[in-house]
Design a protein around this motif. Structure first.
Motif, PDB file in Angstrom:
ATOM      1  N   ARG A 199      51.660  32.572  34.072  1.00  0.00           N
ATOM      2  CA  ARG A 199      52.104  33.547  33.059  1.00  0.00           C
ATOM      3  C   ARG A 199      51.826  34.973  33.521  1.00  0.00           C
ATOM      4  O   ARG A 199      52.580  35.890  33.205  1.00  0.00           O
ATOM      5  N   ALA A 200      50.756  35.174  34.290  1.00  0.00           N
ATOM      6  CA  ALA A 200      50.475  36.503  34.827  1.00  0.00           C
ATOM      7  C   ALA A 200      51.536  36.919  35.844  1.00  0.00           C
ATOM      8  O   ALA A 200      52.004  38.058  35.840  1.00  0.00           O
ATOM      9  N   VAL A 201      51.951  35.983  36.693  1.00  0.00           N
ATOM     10  CA  VAL A 201      53.026  36.271  37.650  1.00  0.00           C
ATOM     11  C   VAL A 201      54.321  36.566  36.899  1.00  0.00           C
ATOM     12  O   VAL A 201      55.045  37.516  37.224  1.00  0.00           O
ATOM     13  N   ASP A 202      54.609  35.775  35.871  1.00  0.00           N
ATOM     14  CA  ASP A 202      55.808  36.003  35.063  1.00  0.00           C
ATOM     15  C   ASP A 202      55.777  37.389  34.424  1.00  0.00           C
ATOM     16  O   ASP A 202      56.774  38.122  34.446  1.00  0.00           O
ATOM     17  N   PHE A 234      49.408  48.007  39.308  1.00  0.00           N
ATOM     18  CA  PHE A 234      48.940  46.746  38.740  1.00  0.00           C
ATOM     19  C   PHE A 234      47.663  46.301  39.457  1.00  0.00           C
ATOM     20  O   PHE A 234      47.670  46.053  40.655  1.00  0.00           O
ATOM     21  N   HIS A 235      46.568  46.212  38.692  1.00  0.00           N
ATOM     22  CA  HIS A 235      45.246  45.901  39.238  1.00  0.00           C
ATOM     23  C   HIS A 235      45.068  44.392  39.411  1.00  0.00           C
ATOM     24  O   HIS A 235      45.282  43.629  38.464  1.00  0.00           O
ATOM     25  N   VAL A 236      44.616  43.984  40.601  1.00  0.00           N
ATOM     26  CA  VAL A 236      44.310  42.580  40.881  1.00  0.00           C
ATOM     27  C   VAL A 236      43.017  42.519  41.691  1.00  0.00           C
ATOM     28  O   VAL A 236      42.897  43.192  42.720  1.00  0.00           O
ATOM     29  N   SER A 237      42.076  41.704  41.244  1.00  0.00           N
ATOM     30  CA  SER A 237      40.812  41.528  41.958  1.00  0.00           C
ATOM     31  C   SER A 237      40.968  40.484  43.059  1.00  0.00           C
ATOM     32  O   SER A 237      41.370  39.347  42.798  1.00  0.00           O
ATOM     33  N   THR A 238      40.608  40.857  44.280  1.00  0.00           N
ATOM     34  CA  THR A 238      40.716  39.930  45.410  1.00  0.00           C
ATOM     35  C   THR A 238      39.626  38.865  45.386  1.00  0.00           C
ATOM     36  O   THR A 238      39.743  37.853  46.073  1.00  0.00           O
ATOM     37  N   ILE A 244      47.337  35.622  45.301  1.00  0.00           N
ATOM     38  CA  ILE A 244      47.472  37.032  45.664  1.00  0.00           C
ATOM     39  C   ILE A 244      48.829  37.279  46.310  1.00  0.00           C
ATOM     40  O   ILE A 244      49.492  38.289  46.033  1.00  0.00           O
ATOM     41  N   GLU A 245      49.273  36.346  47.142  1.00  0.00           N
ATOM     42  CA  GLU A 245      50.591  36.495  47.771  1.00  0.00           C
ATOM     43  C   GLU A 245      51.710  36.452  46.732  1.00  0.00           C
ATOM     44  O   GLU A 245      52.712  37.148  46.874  1.00  0.00           O
ATOM     45  N   LEU A 282      50.856  47.293  43.814  1.00  0.00           N
ATOM     46  CA  LEU A 282      49.750  46.369  43.569  1.00  0.00           C
ATOM     47  C   LEU A 282      48.466  47.006  44.078  1.00  0.00           C
ATOM     48  O   LEU A 282      48.402  47.434  45.233  1.00  0.00           O
ATOM     49  N   LEU A 283      47.468  47.111  43.231  1.00  0.00           N
ATOM     50  CA  LEU A 283      46.153  47.626  43.631  1.00  0.00           C
ATOM     51  C   LEU A 283      45.213  46.435  43.773  1.00  0.00           C
ATOM     52  O   LEU A 283      44.759  45.868  42.777  1.00  0.00           O
ATOM     53  N   LEU A 284      44.954  46.050  45.019  1.00  0.00           N
ATOM     54  CA  LEU A 284      44.005  44.975  45.304  1.00  0.00           C
ATOM     55  C   LEU A 284      42.620  45.594  45.446  1.00  0.00           C
ATOM     56  O   LEU A 284      42.460  46.603  46.136  1.00  0.00           O
ATOM     57  N   HIS A 285      41.639  44.996  44.796  1.00  0.00           N
ATOM     58  CA  HIS A 285      40.303  45.593  44.815  1.00  0.00           C
ATOM     59  C   HIS A 285      39.248  44.517  44.667  1.00  0.00           C
ATOM     60  O   HIS A 285      39.494  43.466  44.067  1.00  0.00           O
TER      61      HIS A 285
END
Length: 192
Positions: free
Chosen positions: A136-139, A157-161, A169-170, A21-24
């Protein structure tokens, strides 16, 4: 099989089946980490883009000197927005950025067709949540991690904090084996 990582602070290698997971921050410089991930120790890679078109992905790869002959790109935006589509063996399309089924199908086809070390970059799960919804994104993320395990591949996998609450986020974090936390100053914390 093990995959090398060329990312400061991260382990030197990760095993096949690993989801990162890439948190940014929204304005974070994710391109550098993404392209370092894709061009290191890789025979073939798939870039799934819910944020930019295939043309923009190709420009990014070219700018960062990533070997485009190893690339497959899944463009989720062009059909939905009515843009012209660039035909080619390395670009695939789905109907819209919330087409979770299509995204997972193309990913599995890529993993099944390619040999050797395969990497997947999903830019971004945050955009998928915007178009679909967070559940649906978590799925989709859970399904993608199962595909990585089944095919001994690795994914980023890119996720914006700045967009999601801590609970969401968790949920994303729980799907992945490692986390890269990119800060606005460009530094990275890794947790594997």
């Amino acid at each position: 099989m093990d995959y090398r990582l060329a990312i400061d602070g991260a382990p030197e290698t990760i095993p096949g089946g690993t989801a990162v997971l890439l948190l940014h921050p929204s304005i974070g410089e994710t391109d550098r980490i993404d392209t370092d991930f894709l061009k290191t120790d890789t025979d073939a890679f798939l870039v799934i883009s819910t944020r930019t078109t295939a043309r923009e992905v190709m420009q990014k790869l070219d700018h960062y000197d990533v070997d485009e002959t190893r690339a497959q790109i899944l463009d989720t935006l062009s059909v939905d927005r009515g843009y012209s589509r660039r035909s080619g063996n390395n670009v695939r399309y789905v109907s819209s950025p919330d087409d979770v089924e299509g995204i997972c199908t193309v990913t599995e086809e890529f993993l099944a067709e390619q040999e050797g070390k395969r990497r997947v970059s999903f830019d971004s799960i945050t955009e998928l949540a915007y178009y679909a919804d967070e559940d649906r994104a978590v799925d989709a993320l859970e399904r993608m991690t199962r595909l990585l395990e089944a095919y001994d591949a690795v994914g980023l996998f890119h996720v914006s904090t700045e967009v999601h609450d801590e609970e969401t986020i968790e949920r994303f974090r729980a799907c992945c084996d490692g986390v890269l936390d990119l800060h606005e100053d460009g530094s990275v914390d890794a947790d594997f």
